[in-house]
Write a protein that holds these residues in place. Sequence first.
Motif: not given
Length: 1116
Positions: A36-40
């Motif tokens: 659920d962590l945003s990541q480029p």
Amino acid sequence: MMKKMSIPTSKISLVLFLCQIISALDVPLDSKLLEDLSQPPTITQQSPKDYIVDPRENIVIQCEAKGKPPPSFSWTRNGTHFDIDKDAQVTMKPNSGTLVINIMNGGKAEAYEGVYQCTARNERGAAISNNIVIRPSRSPLWTKEKLEPNHVREGDSLVLHCRPPVGLPPPIIFWMDNAFQRLPQSERVSQGLNGDLYFSNVQPEDTREDYICYARFNHTQTIQQKQPISVKVLSMDSLNDTIAANLSDTDIYGAKPVTERQPVLLTPTGSTSTKVELRGNVLLLECIAAGLPTPVIRWIKEGGELPANRTFFENFKKTLKIIDVSEADSGNYKCIARNTLGSVHHVISVTVKAAPYWITAPRNLVLSPGEDGTLICRANGNPKPSISWLANGVPIAIAPEDPSRKVDGDTIIFSHVQERSSAVYQCNASNEYGYLLANAFVNVLAEPPRILTPANKLYQVIADSPALLDCAYFGSPKPEIEWFKGVKGSILRGNEYVFHDNGTLEIPVAQKNSAGTYTCVARNELGKIQNEVQLEVKDPTMIIKQPEYKVIQRYGQVSFECIIKHDSTLLPTVTWLKDNDELPDDERFLVGKDNLTIMNVTDKDDGTYTCIVNTTLDSVSASAVLTVVARPNPPFDLELTGQLERSIDLSWIPGDENNSPITSFVIEYEDALHEPGVWHYQTEVPGTQTTVQLKLSPYVNYSFRVIAVNKIGRSQPSEPSEQYLTKSASPDENPANVQGIGSEPDNLVITWEPLKGFQSNGPGLQYKVSWRQKDVDDEWTSVIVANVSKYIVSGTPTFVPYEVKVQALNDLGYAPEPSEVIGHSGEDLPMVAPGNVQVHVINSTLAKVHWDPVPLKSVRGHLQGYKIYYWKVQSLSRRSRRHVEKKILTFRGNKTFGMLPGLEPYSSYKLNVRVVNGKGEGPASPDKAFKTPEGVPSSPSFLKITNPTLDSLTLEWGSPTHPNGVLTSYTLKFQPINNTHELGPLIEIRIPANESSLILKNLNYSTRYKFYFNAQTSVGSGSQITEEAVTIMDEAMASRQVDIATQGWFIGLMCAVALLILILLIVCFIRRNKGGKYPVKEKEDAHADPEIQPMKEDDGTFGEYRLFSFVSSAPF
């Protein structure tokens, strides 16, 4: 040894990255726990920069990326957007950026040549791939050409050019014939790096019409063939024949013979050249020379050494190969071609350039709002590469501005970032030889702590080993980590713990009391979380009985022990290795629970054997060496050198010593002339010596063999050496052990040990036998006899001394003058008996005899001694005659007396004396009579005790078997024995000699008595005999006794007592057999002689005596 806990692959990256570098967090890319962590986006897979494709197959251009949310993909071709929707031949794989260009259904690969670049984009940024250059492979045909035959004179050089078509990638070149067999290559004929075939000098066997160059194109899996090339070598003989056919007989003709030529370089040309190679590549330098004889190539580096471990020589040293070159390999390399006529050299100046390579590639940054960070991009190359930055695939100079970002050459500095600062940055390092492109994202996150290590995870370690307890975590800002022991324990601090940046707690030396529950707490400004793990500490595995060094003979049996001790909760496995490899698959190897046994050991079993004990947590091992020994192998290659008349040198090569050093060599010889097939000992030399000078005898046909000796035994003999026949000579020695001994009174027998065959030194061996009477002025009498070992001289006087000598001779002469020995003619029996024989009786068993010696002349031989014949006539005490048994005592030498031992007392004897020589005994002296005096008698023949009553006993006895005189009386001694088996007062009674029984009265009833009985002569008392007896109890007591004895309970009690006594006797018997004593024996020893026993006070307490039955003994 502690076994580290295994962590799933998806979590390894978490442990590695969860540490802050310059106020930054690294986030794992593939953790399901952090989905659920945003990541480029991050590019995870892409095609190579230079991508050569097979034009017959579909083109697949890879581009894979990950991020949160999942990225979308787009492509550029030759710098402009590539709209794949408009090209029916191009598709993109679902959830991927990989392009598939359909060539197999009508597409042409040439139409899709170009430079491609992939972009992966989501809301947090865009990552880009390398520039991927797509080129289809090419395998063109050879151009048509007309090839003229090559006519070459023998010895000249030749180059056959291949000139393959230019392909992509370049083809692999090789030369074959029409039969598809590779053409043989050598120092004279070899293929160059350009594919041409070089002949340093041609020979007649090089003539053929099928020199064919082949080009193999691996990408298209095709092979192209050049037209065959014909070579004809014109030899000098054929040229001369051609010239002779065209000239008259008067003309002088003839081609010049093949002339030798000094080396000339065929490639490279000139004296110098240059070469540029890129760092990390393989440097190939080539020198091929012509010349006759064929030149030899040598390489050097001017001003330095060729790099060790990276330098190789190929193509018969014509090619110098240096792998993984670096800038330090730049310089001048000289090749030198040399033959017997001279040399030539060429210098190649090598410059090593470098495409860009990373010093520090930029790394992803995970920051919290308000934190600072940096991206660093450092690269090197030759020339120095330039650094440029892009943001989300756009040059940073034209990218949207970010106030938190500042570019400083190869570094981007971020200050007080916000969530909108998230982006993917690209660093490009390039020079004329290539470029590097790296993506690194900046991800700004605000997240409460998370612990990624599973709850209640169990860790097991070995005592005294480190324990590592994981606490993998994530949070933004970076959480602080604390550890507690137990649920409510205090925070852990101190030198006994190590706290790692990734949250791991290390206990450097875990003890038993280190076991228990540990709690990890992670907290930041957004929250707090904790997790518990369990630690168990196990006992270490140990080998308490290790295998030991063994030396075993071949074909023996050997066993290695490996006894272990381990924690009861761990299951060990024991593995045996030989020389760090698995045991041979051989039924001779028997692996037991705690040992390894090898049956019927052979040489190949020699080596190191290792016992390895593994548990799930630790591993221990112990090794031992097995040395297999055996008798040495026989020596070989025997060689004879330095041949002389009386000596020769023998050398050999030792065989294998079989792990036991050779201590000596035994040299044996065979005389094929005199004793063929019989080997004799010659000499022995130390085991370090492999040559020896041997002394030889004349007239011997020698062969030698050598036997090696070690501690195990002797080797088989070596193969015999060549034969060596020595010249004949007169004998060097005379017979040994010459003797003159008469066999009859009127002869002299002269004997000797004949010479052995090799001692004869020549043919015709004989002996010259000489003798003369000693001390008489006589001349020598001589006779020559054949090769025998004795000669008999007859008609000699009886027993007179002679001088004797024996000399060897053969066809070449006599041996040296022999030494003389003294012998005697034959003996006869002595003529005279000893006189004046006298006997002196010393005691009842010993006498001394004297006599006068006989005259030596009457002996008529070698005096050997005197013999005394003696015999017992009768015993004086019994007056009875018996068979006369004569005894003989011999006294060596010229003695005049002798002792006669072992005589019987009180007896009449006779004796006589005789002289003895080598022939026999002389006459006996007149018989001499003598008598021995009385002695002490033997013990009475028996002692019986009968008729026991309440107060009396009857004693009966027999007279001594050997009275040894006139008996004067008997002595009886007796004493009571009480209930404790101790002896009471001793009573003595003297009894006349003519009595044979006695009644003892006034004794105590129901009392045991011990009796001692012996006889006396006038000389003294003889040996005694002992006996015991018991008086009976009174009638009333006897009656009661009978009544009790009839009761059943009494009978049972007595049976129990008897069983107990039997058990005690068995125990005593066992103890006695082991060397111990028991009380009865001690009491018997103490009571053996009442004369020397101290008397007790008359208080009723006697010594203990445990004899329960009548005992009869007759002391010697």
